[in-house]
Design an enzyme around this catalytic site. Structure first.
Site, short mmCIF file in Angstrom:
data_model
loop_
_atom_site.label_atom_id
_atom_site.label_comp_id
_atom_site.label_asym_id
_atom_site.label_seq_id
_atom_site.Cartn_x
_atom_site.Cartn_y
_atom_site.Cartn_z
N ASP A 1 0.88 -1.16 0.00
CA ASP A 1 0.00 0.00 0.00
C ASP A 1 0.93 1.22 0.00
O ASP A 1 2.05 1.13 0.50
CB ASP A 1 -0.88 -0.03 1.25
CG ASP A 1 -1.68 1.25 1.42
OD1 ASP A 1 -2.37 1.63 0.46
OD2 ASP A 1 -1.59 1.86 2.49
N LYS A 2 0.49 2.33 -0.56
CA LYS A 2 1.38 3.50 -0.64
C LYS A 2 1.36 4.34 0.63
O LYS A 2 2.37 4.48 1.32
CB LYS A 2 1.00 4.39 -1.84
CG LYS A 2 1.94 5.60 -2.01
CD LYS A 2 1.55 6.45 -3.20
CE LYS A 2 0.30 7.28 -2.92
NZ LYS A 2 0.53 8.35 -1.91
#
Length: 633
Positions: free
Chosen positions: A311-312
Site C-alpha cells: 500500500d502507498k
C-alpha cells in the site's frame, strides 16, 4: 515418587557421573573389580530410574518415545552384564538432556527478557493531585501517571506535560533514545532515560503494545511449523521401526549386544529437536529487533516470497501530507498567507492540516460566511475580502484569472505528484501550494535490500491518482504501480498474482488493507497501523519501521535454511552411526550414544546462531556510502 525422581534428574545425572569416575578409578588405578562393578551397577540403576519413568509415561499415551528405546537398550546391556556401557549410556542420555534443556532455555531468552521488562508499578495521580505508587494492574484508562528518569513507562499513553528521552528498544528494537514532548505517544515497557513527564493512560494491561508483543511472541514460540508437524508424525513411526529392526537383527543374528546398540544409535533426538530450536531462535531474534513473526508456519512461507505488494500511504510514504512546493503571485503575500491560514482553520481536511503546519503561527482575523464547496474547497469573507481556497476547478468557478506563469506552475506541480491548493483574494491568485505525501526516508535502500534477498517483483497499489503512484514507483524503482484502487481491487490484483504462481506478501497499515493482508500468502502490518490490520497480519513491523522489513525477510530465509541444515545433520549422523555399526568393528553402544548426544548439541548450537543474526551490509549500501564519502570530500 515418580515426580520426585524426575525433579531430581539433574542431581541424579551429577551423581551418576561421579559413580562412573569412581568405577573407572577402581578399574584402571586400583585394579579392583568390586569397586568397578559396584559403581557402574549403581550408576546404571540410578540413571535408568528417570529414563524408565519417562518411558512409562510415554507408553501410557501409546507413544514409543526415545526414552523407550534407551530404557530397553540399558536393561538389555544390564542383563548381559555389560555394566560399563549401561552406566555410560544412561549418563550420556541424561547429561545430553540437561545440556539440551539449558541451551533451549537460552533460545527462549527473548520472551523471558520481554516478560522481565514488563513494568510492575506506576505513580498515579490521586484526587488531591498528589502521586502515589500502585500496582500497574490498578491503572485504568484515563488515569494521569508520573514517570521519572530511570523508570519504565507503565502503560501506553500520551504525554501531557514535560519532555524526555525514552529508550524504546523493547518495542522497536532501536536502542537510540527518542525525544518525547507534549502530545507524543509513549509505550509500556520503554525506559525514560532523562527527564520527567506526566502521561494519560490510553491503553493498559494486555491491551498495551508491549502486552500484545509478549502475547504474540508466546503464541508464535508455542506454534508448530509444517516441518515440525511432519517430524512429530515421522517420529511416531520411526521409533517403533527402530525397535522392530533391533528385534529382527536379534532374531537373525542372536547378537543381543548388536540389537541393543541399534536401539541406541537409532534414537532420533537431533531430528526431533533441530527444527523447534531453529524456529524459537528465529522468532526470538525477531522480537528483539522490532519484528513479530506470528508462528513457525510464517517463517517457511515468508522465506519463499518472490513478490511484495505495498500500500502507498503510510507504508512507502509517511502518511502525513506536507507542503512540498509553493509559488506566490502579486503583492501582499504575508496578508494572503494570513487569510489562507484563517480560512483553512475552518476545515478538518488533511490538506488543510498540511497548509496550517506549513504556515505556522499567524494572526487570527475573523472569518465570515464560510461556504464549503464539495470537491472544490472553501469560500469565505475575511476582512471584507472574498477569499477562495481550493483546487483549479474552484478557481475557474470563481473566475480567477490564471496567467501563463501560474498555468506553467500548476502543470509542473501536478507532474511532481502534488495535490494543489490555490488561494485567491477578490478574484486574484495569490498563493499556489503543492502538497504531497513524502516517501519514507531510507525506503529506496530498503527496497534494494529486498531485491538482493531474492524478491523479484515490487508492486504498489494505491487509491491515489495514477500520476502520483507512478511518480512514487519511478522514484523507488518498483516493478508495477496501480492507482485508483479500491480495497476490493487490491484483493483482486493479489489473487491474480497468486494465480500466476507468485508467492505474495502484502504490506499495509489501514482498515482498508485488512482484506489484502488476509488474502496474501504473508500479510505484513506496520506497527502503528490499525488494530484490525495488526490482528489480520502474519508479521508486524513495530513502530512502523520499514527498515525492519529486509531484516525480517533475511531472518526467515536463514531460519528456514537453518532448519534444513539441522535435519540433514540429524539424519546424516544416524546413517553414519548405523553404517559404522554394520561395516566397522570400532563402533559400540557408548561411542554411539556419545556421538548421538553430540549431534543434539550441534543442532542446538547451530540454531542458536540465529539469535545473533544481523542483515549484512549489501553492495548497494557500500556503493552509496562510497559515493557519499566522495561527495563529502
Amino acid at each position: 515418587m515418580q515426580r520426585m525422581i524426575l525433579s531430581k534428574k539433574n542431581q541424579i545425572t551429577f551423581l551418576s557421573g561421579i559413580l562412573i569416575a569412581i568405577g573407572l578409578f577402581g578399574h584402571f588405578v586400583l585394579h579392583n573389580s568390586l569397586v568397578f562393578n559396584t559403581a557402574f551397577i549403581t550408576a546404571s540403576i540410578l540413571g535408568l530410574a528417570p529414563i524408565a519413568i519417562q518411558s512409562y509415561q510415554a507408553l501410557k499415551v501409546k507413544v514409543v518415545s526415545i526414552d523407550v528405546l534407551v530404557t530397553i537398550a540399558v536393561i538389555g546391556a544390564f542383563l548381559i552384564q555389560n555394566f560399563e556401557e549401561s552406566a555410560i549410556v544412561t549418563f550420556l542420555f541424561l547429561f545430553g538432556a540437561y545440556l539440551e534443556q539449558r541451551t533451549l532455555n537460552q533460545t527462549r531468552s527473548a520472551i523471558k527478557e520481554l516478560v522481565e521488562m514488563a513494568p510492575e508499578s506506576a505513580f498515579i495521580q490521586t484526587e488531591t493531585g498528589e502521586f502515589e505508587e500502585v500496582d500497574v494492574d490498578e491503572v485504568d484508562e484515563g488515569d494521569i501517571l508520573l514517570v521519572r528518569t530511570g523508570a519504565k513507562v507503565p502503560v501506553d499513553g500520551t504525554v501531557l506535560t514535560g519532555e524526555a528521552y525514552i529508550n524504546e528498544a523493547s518495542i522497536t528494537g532501536e536502542s537510540l533514545p527518542v525525544t518525547k514532548v507534549v502530545g507524543s505517544e509513549v509505550f509500556a515497557g520503554s525506559i525514560l532515560e532523562n527527564g520527567t513527564i506526566q502521561i494519560r493512560a490510553d491503553k493498559v494491561g494486555e491491551d498495551t503494545t508491549f502486552g500484545k508483543i509478549i502475547e504474540l511472541v508466546e503464541e508464535a514460540q508455542d506454534s508448530k511449523s509444517e516441518a515440525e508437524r511432519f517430524i512429530d508424525h515421522f517420529s511416531k513411526y520411526y521409533t517403533p521401526a527402530v525397535l522392530i529392526l533391533a528385534i529382527v537383527v536379534w532374531l537373525f543374528s542372536r547378537d543381543i549386544e548388536l540389537a541393543i546398540t541399534i536401539l541406541v544409535l537409532g534414537c532420533p533426538g537431533a531430528l526431533v529437536i533441530g527444527v523447534p530450536v531453529s524456529n524459537v531462535a528465529g522468532i526470538g531474534n525477531g522480537a528483539r529487533n522490532g519484528v513479530l513473526l506470528k508462528g513457525s508456519e510464517v517463517i517457511n512461507d515468508f522465506s519463499n516470497v518472490d513478490t511484495i505488494v505495498f500500500d502507498k500511504t503510510g507504508t512507502l510514504t509517511v502518511g502525513n501530507p506536507e507542503v512540498a512546493e509553493t509559488a506566490f503571485y502579486g503583492n501582499n503575500t504575508d496578508e494572503a498567507l494570513r487569510y489562507l491560514a484563517n480560512v483553512e482553520r475552518e476545515s478538518d481536511h488533511p490538506l488543510a492540516k498540511a497548509v496550517l503546519a506549513n504556515i505556522g503561527t499567524f494572526k487570527t482575523v475573523p472569518v465570515e460566511n464560510t461556504d464549503v464547496i464539495k470537491g472544490g474547497g472553501i469560500i469565505a469573507q475575511v476582512n471584507g475580502q472574498r477569499v477562495s481556497v481550493g483546487n483549479v476547478a474552484l478557481m475557474k468557478k470563481e473566475q480567477v484569472k490564471l496567467d501563463e506563469k501560474a498555468r506553467k506552475d500548476i502543470e509542473e506541480f501536478e507532474k511532481n505528484g502534488n495535490s494543489l491548493v490555490l488561494t485567491a483574494v477578490d478574484g486574484e491568485l495569490k498563493v499556489l501550494m503543492g502538497i504531497r505525501d513524502q516517501v519514507r526516508p531510507g525506503v529506496k535502500k530498503d527496497l534494494q535490500k529486498l531485491k538482493n534477498l531474492g524478491v523479484k517483483n515490487l508492486v504498489v497499489l494505491s487509491g491515489d491518482n495514477q500520476g502520483t503512484v507512478d511518480l512514487v514507483a519511478k522514484e523507488l524503482g518498483l516493478s508495477e504501480a496501480h492507482g485508483h484502487m479500491l480495497p476490493e481491487d487490491k484483493s483482486a490484483h493479489i489473487a491474480k498474482l497468486q494465480k500466476e504462481g507468485q508467492i505474495v506478501a502484502f504490506v499495509g497499515d489501514g482498515v482498508n488493507d485488512s482484506p489484502s493482508l488476509a488474502l496474501a500468502d504473508i500479510g505484513i502490518a506496520m506497527g502503528s497501523g490499525t488494530d484490525v490490520a495488526i490482528e489480520t497480519s502474519d508479521v508486524v513491523l513495530m513502530n512502523s519501521d520499514f527498515s525492519r522489513l529486509p531484516h525480517a525477510l533475511g531472518l526467515t530465509k536463514v531460519t528456514a535454511r537453518n532448519m534444513k541444515q539441522n535435519i540433514l545433520i540429524a539424519v546424516g549422523v544416524v546413517l553414519i552411526l548405523l553404517a559404522s555399526l554394520l561395516f566397522s568393528e570400532w563402533m559400540n553402544m557408548s561411542i554411539g550414544m556419545l556421538v548421538h548426544e553430540a549431534s543434539i548439541l550441534v543442532v542446538i548450537f547451530n540454531g542458536m546462531r540465529l539469535l545473533k543474526y544481523r542483515l549484512k551490509e549489501d553492495k548497494y549500501e557500500m556503493k552509496t556510502s562510497i559515493k557519499e564519502m566522495d561527495v563529502a570530500k
